[in-house]
Design a protein around this motif. Structure first.
Motif, PDB file in Angstrom:
ATOM      1  N   GLY A 167       9.750   6.478  15.373  1.00 46.98           N
ATOM      2  CA  GLY A 167       8.409   6.568  15.951  1.00 46.98           C
ATOM      3  C   GLY A 167       7.449   7.447  15.180  1.00 46.98           C
ATOM      4  N   LEU A 168       7.685   7.644  13.892  1.00 53.30           N
ATOM      5  CA  LEU A 168       6.882   8.575  13.112  1.00 53.30           C
ATOM      6  C   LEU A 168       5.526   7.993  12.713  1.00 53.30           C
ATOM      7  N   THR A 169       4.565   8.892  12.491  1.00 50.85           N
ATOM      8  CA  THR A 169       3.270   8.524  11.932  1.00 50.85           C
ATOM      9  C   THR A 169       3.332   8.734  10.420  1.00 50.85           C
ATOM     10  N   LEU A 170       2.271   8.323   9.729  1.00 46.11           N
ATOM     11  CA  LEU A 170       2.240   8.474   8.275  1.00 46.11           C
ATOM     12  C   LEU A 170       2.384   9.940   7.869  1.00 46.11           C
ATOM     13  N   GLU A 171       1.639  10.814   8.540  1.00 45.78           N
ATOM     14  CA  GLU A 171       1.647  12.232   8.182  1.00 45.78           C
ATOM     15  C   GLU A 171       2.975  12.926   8.505  1.00 45.78           C
ATOM     16  N   ARG A 172       3.753  12.364   9.407  1.00 46.24           N
ATOM     17  CA  ARG A 172       4.996  13.013   9.824  1.00 46.24           C
ATOM     18  C   ARG A 172       6.234  12.439   9.132  1.00 46.24           C
ATOM     19  N   ARG A 215      10.086   6.272   1.862  1.00 53.95           N
ATOM     20  CA  ARG A 215       9.825   5.000   1.179  1.00 53.95           C
ATOM     21  C   ARG A 215       9.122   4.051   2.140  1.00 53.95           C
ATOM     22  N   ILE A 216       7.919   3.601   1.737  1.00 55.21           N
ATOM     23  CA  ILE A 216       7.089   2.741   2.578  1.00 55.21           C
ATOM     24  C   ILE A 216       6.961   1.378   1.909  1.00 55.21           C
ATOM     25  N   GLY A 217       7.358   0.331   2.611  1.00 55.43           N
ATOM     26  CA  GLY A 217       7.325  -1.010   2.055  1.00 55.43           C
ATOM     27  C   GLY A 217       6.028  -1.733   2.360  1.00 55.43           C
ATOM     28  N   THR A 218       5.510  -2.444   1.360  1.00 52.08           N
ATOM     29  CA  THR A 218       4.332  -3.291   1.534  1.00 52.08           C
ATOM     30  C   THR A 218       4.292  -4.312   0.405  1.00 52.08           C
ATOM     31  N   GLY A 219       3.781  -5.487   0.705  1.00 50.64           N
ATOM     32  CA  GLY A 219       3.629  -6.504  -0.333  1.00 50.64           C
ATOM     33  C   GLY A 219       2.254  -6.490  -0.964  1.00 50.64           C
ATOM     34  N   SER A 220       1.440  -5.475  -0.664  1.00 47.81           N
ATOM     35  CA  SER A 220       0.025  -5.481  -1.038  1.00 47.81           C
ATOM     36  C   SER A 220      -0.326  -4.362  -2.008  1.00 47.81           C
ATOM     37  N   PRO A 221      -0.790  -4.684  -3.222  1.00 47.19           N
ATOM     38  CA  PRO A 221      -1.304  -3.654  -4.130  1.00 47.19           C
ATOM     39  C   PRO A 221      -2.470  -2.874  -3.514  1.00 47.19           C
ATOM     40  N   ARG A 222      -3.268  -3.524  -2.669  1.00 47.62           N
ATOM     41  CA  ARG A 222      -4.383  -2.837  -1.987  1.00 47.62           C
ATOM     42  C   ARG A 222      -3.861  -1.703  -1.119  1.00 47.62           C
ATOM     43  N   ARG A 223      -2.824  -1.992  -0.339  1.00 45.25           N
ATOM     44  CA  ARG A 223      -2.251  -0.951   0.512  1.00 45.25           C
ATOM     45  C   ARG A 223      -1.611   0.147  -0.337  1.00 45.25           C
ATOM     46  N   MET A 224      -0.902  -0.268  -1.388  1.00 46.78           N
ATOM     47  CA  MET A 224      -0.275   0.725  -2.262  1.00 46.78           C
ATOM     48  C   MET A 224      -1.310   1.695  -2.821  1.00 46.78           C
ATOM     49  N   PHE A 231      13.813  -4.055   7.367  1.00 46.17           N
ATOM     50  CA  PHE A 231      14.026  -3.060   6.314  1.00 46.17           C
ATOM     51  C   PHE A 231      14.051  -1.653   6.907  1.00 46.17           C
ATOM     52  N   VAL A 232      13.243  -1.443   7.954  1.00 52.26           N
ATOM     53  CA  VAL A 232      13.216  -0.142   8.631  1.00 52.26           C
ATOM     54  C   VAL A 232      14.399  -0.023   9.580  1.00 52.26           C
ATOM     55  N   ARG A 233      14.638  -1.065  10.363  1.00 53.14           N
ATOM     56  CA  ARG A 233      15.730  -1.035  11.337  1.00 53.14           C
ATOM     57  C   ARG A 233      17.077  -0.792  10.652  1.00 53.14           C
ATOM     58  N   ASP A 234      17.250  -1.373   9.429  1.00 51.83           N
ATOM     59  CA  ASP A 234      18.523  -1.255   8.712  1.00 51.83           C
ATOM     60  C   ASP A 234      18.611   0.023   7.870  1.00 51.83           C
ATOM     61  N   GLY A 235      17.545   0.821   7.860  1.00 48.06           N
ATOM     62  CA  GLY A 235      17.561   2.080   7.135  1.00 48.06           C
ATOM     63  C   GLY A 235      17.273   1.972   5.654  1.00 48.06           C
ATOM     64  N   GLU A 236      16.903   0.758   5.184  1.00 48.11           N
ATOM     65  CA  GLU A 236      16.609   0.604   3.758  1.00 48.11           C
ATOM     66  C   GLU A 236      15.269   1.259   3.397  1.00 48.11           C
ATOM     67  N   LEU A 237      14.325   1.242   4.350  1.00 44.28           N
ATOM     68  CA  LEU A 237      13.022   1.868   4.164  1.00 44.28           C
ATOM     69  C   LEU A 237      12.728   2.776   5.351  1.00 44.28           C
ATOM     70  N   ASP A 238      11.846   3.744   5.130  1.00 42.37           N
ATOM     71  CA  ASP A 238      11.440   4.629   6.217  1.00 42.37           C
ATOM     72  C   ASP A 238      10.314   4.025   7.047  1.00 42.37           C
ATOM     73  N   ALA A 239       9.527   3.133   6.440  1.00 39.32           N
ATOM     74  CA  ALA A 239       8.399   2.527   7.150  1.00 39.32           C
ATOM     75  C   ALA A 239       7.933   1.294   6.390  1.00 39.32           C
ATOM     76  N   VAL A 240       7.245   0.424   7.092  1.00 43.50           N
ATOM     77  CA  VAL A 240       6.545  -0.699   6.467  1.00 43.50           C
ATOM     78  C   VAL A 240       5.132  -0.740   7.027  1.00 43.50           C
ATOM     79  N   VAL A 241       4.223  -1.352   6.249  1.00 40.27           N
ATOM     80  CA  VAL A 241       2.845  -1.523   6.697  1.00 40.27           C
ATOM     81  C   VAL A 241       2.569  -3.014   6.820  1.00 40.27           C
ATOM     82  N   LEU A 242       2.058  -3.411   7.974  1.00 40.54           N
ATOM     83  CA  LEU A 242       1.743  -4.812   8.272  1.00 40.54           C
ATOM     84  C   LEU A 242       0.362  -4.880   8.900  1.00 40.54           C
ATOM     85  N   ALA A 243      -0.209  -6.070   8.927  1.00 37.63           N
ATOM     86  CA  ALA A 243      -1.508  -6.251   9.570  1.00 37.63           C
ATOM     87  C   ALA A 243      -1.345  -6.183  11.087  1.00 37.63           C
ATOM     88  N   ALA A 244      -2.171  -5.372  11.729  1.00 39.29           N
ATOM     89  CA  ALA A 244      -2.100  -5.233  13.183  1.00 39.29           C
ATOM     90  C   ALA A 244      -2.339  -6.572  13.872  1.00 39.29           C
TER      91      ALA A 244
END
Length: 323
Positions: free
Chosen positions: A111-116, A122-131, A160-173
């Motif tokens: 349940g973490l936020t970006l700052e926490r 490791r944050i997963g995203t398929g978008s260079p814009r988000r990166m 990826f988050v549920r399995d512990g491979e990544l700490d977070a992912v970013v998706l479109a709301a």
């Protein structure tokens, strides 16, 4: 003749089917015609390469447009952010329905936020814009994060988050909301932190010009169309594609969730950003003007802001892509 179902072309993903189902319901209500969904596989659905590598532009829409031009389907529904900015001959953007939440959303472990997030997260995203924007935000606020390029549908990315491979992912709301998965969001990313992709949160209803296009125009939301037209004009003037590290958002004065206030205002703000994917450089500018009453006015607003961004070095940053 009027009882013949309208054939709606859609991608096969859960999100595309959910979005197309919403439009199908609206079309049935607006026209009184039955609507059937026709599933079409696009190159973007079958390729496992990252979008920045395969070009991004049009990879999710070309097969749908080909089906429209062949007459295999009567109209198609796209995520507007996937559409190339040039409208092809023989097809019309018949409607842009009211936009969903355009923001990006974080789904993080515990349940973490970006700052926490912990150091080295490791944050997963398929978008260079988000990166680009996440890395710039991390640099500015002393966060220790790593952005990781990923592909896959919503389930795959969240796992990826549920399995512990990544700490977070970013998706479109918007996509999460349309799938009924908004409750899994641990934090929404403010547009001051990450500007969305041009057109994010909006849908595009496309078909050949003619009576059907006129009927589908009942689904159009003028303010949404004005906003996304300005955003896409910015993208087009930058001569950037869907996979470029470009963000843009046109919004209206008043609280973002206060639809009544937003529909009464006479002012529209347009923000644009281009960044290197490592976040070391950003060109970010804002302009405000009257709510455009025509497509030409909306396009002019976007083109003018893009020209200012180019003058400040945006072109050099758009060559930076996720490798």
């Amino acid at each position: 003749m009027t009882d013949k179902p309208l054939r709606l072309g859609t991608r096969r993903s859960k999100l595309a089917m959910a979005q197309s189902g919403l439009v199908a319901d609206a079309v049935r209500e607006a026209t009184g015609r039955p609507v059937e969904l026709v599933e079409i596989t696009t190159y973007g659905d079958t390729s496992r390469e990252h979008l920045a590598r395969i070009g991004g532009t049009g990879v999710f829409v070309t097969a749908l447009r080909d089906a429209l031009l062949r007459g295999d389907v009567d109209f198609a529904v796209h995520s507007l952010k996937d559409l190339p900015t040039a409208q092809p001959e023989g097809l019309a953007l018949a409607a842009v329905p009211r936009r969903e939440d355009p923001r990006d959303a974080l789904i993080a472990r515990d349940g973490l936020t970006l700052e926490r997030l912990p150091r080295g997260a490791r944050i997963g995203t398929g978008s260079p814009r988000r990166m680009a924007q996440l890395n710039a935000h991390a640099r500015a606020h002393g966060l220790d994060i790593e952005t990781v390029p990923i592909r896959g549908n919503v389930d795959t990315r969240i796992n990826f988050v549920r399995d512990g491979e990544l700490d977070a992912v970013v998706l479109a709301a918007a996509g999460l909301n349309r799938l009924g998965r908004g409750g899994e969001v641990t934090a929404y990313l403010a547009s001051d932190t990450v500007l969305p992709a041009p057109g994010q949160g909006a849908l595009a209803v496309e078909c050949p010009p003619g009576p059907l296009a006129e009927a589908l125009a009942r689904l159009d939301d003028p303010r949404t169309r004005a906003a996304v037209t300005a955003e896409r004009a910015l993208l087009a003037t930058l001569e950037a594609g869907c996979s470029a590290p470009v963000g843009a958002l046109a919004d209206f004065t008043g609280a973002p969730q206060d639809q009544a206030a937003q529909r009464q205002t006479t002012e529209m703000r347009l923000r644009g950003v281009v960044g290197s994917t490592d976040g070391s450089e950003l060109v970010q500018l804002t302009t405000t003007g009257h709510v455009p009453s025509t497509q030409a006015e909306a396009e002019a607003l976007g083109a003018e802001l893009a020209a200012e961004m180019l003058a400040k070095g945006a072109a050099g940053l758009m060559g930076e892509r996720a490798r």
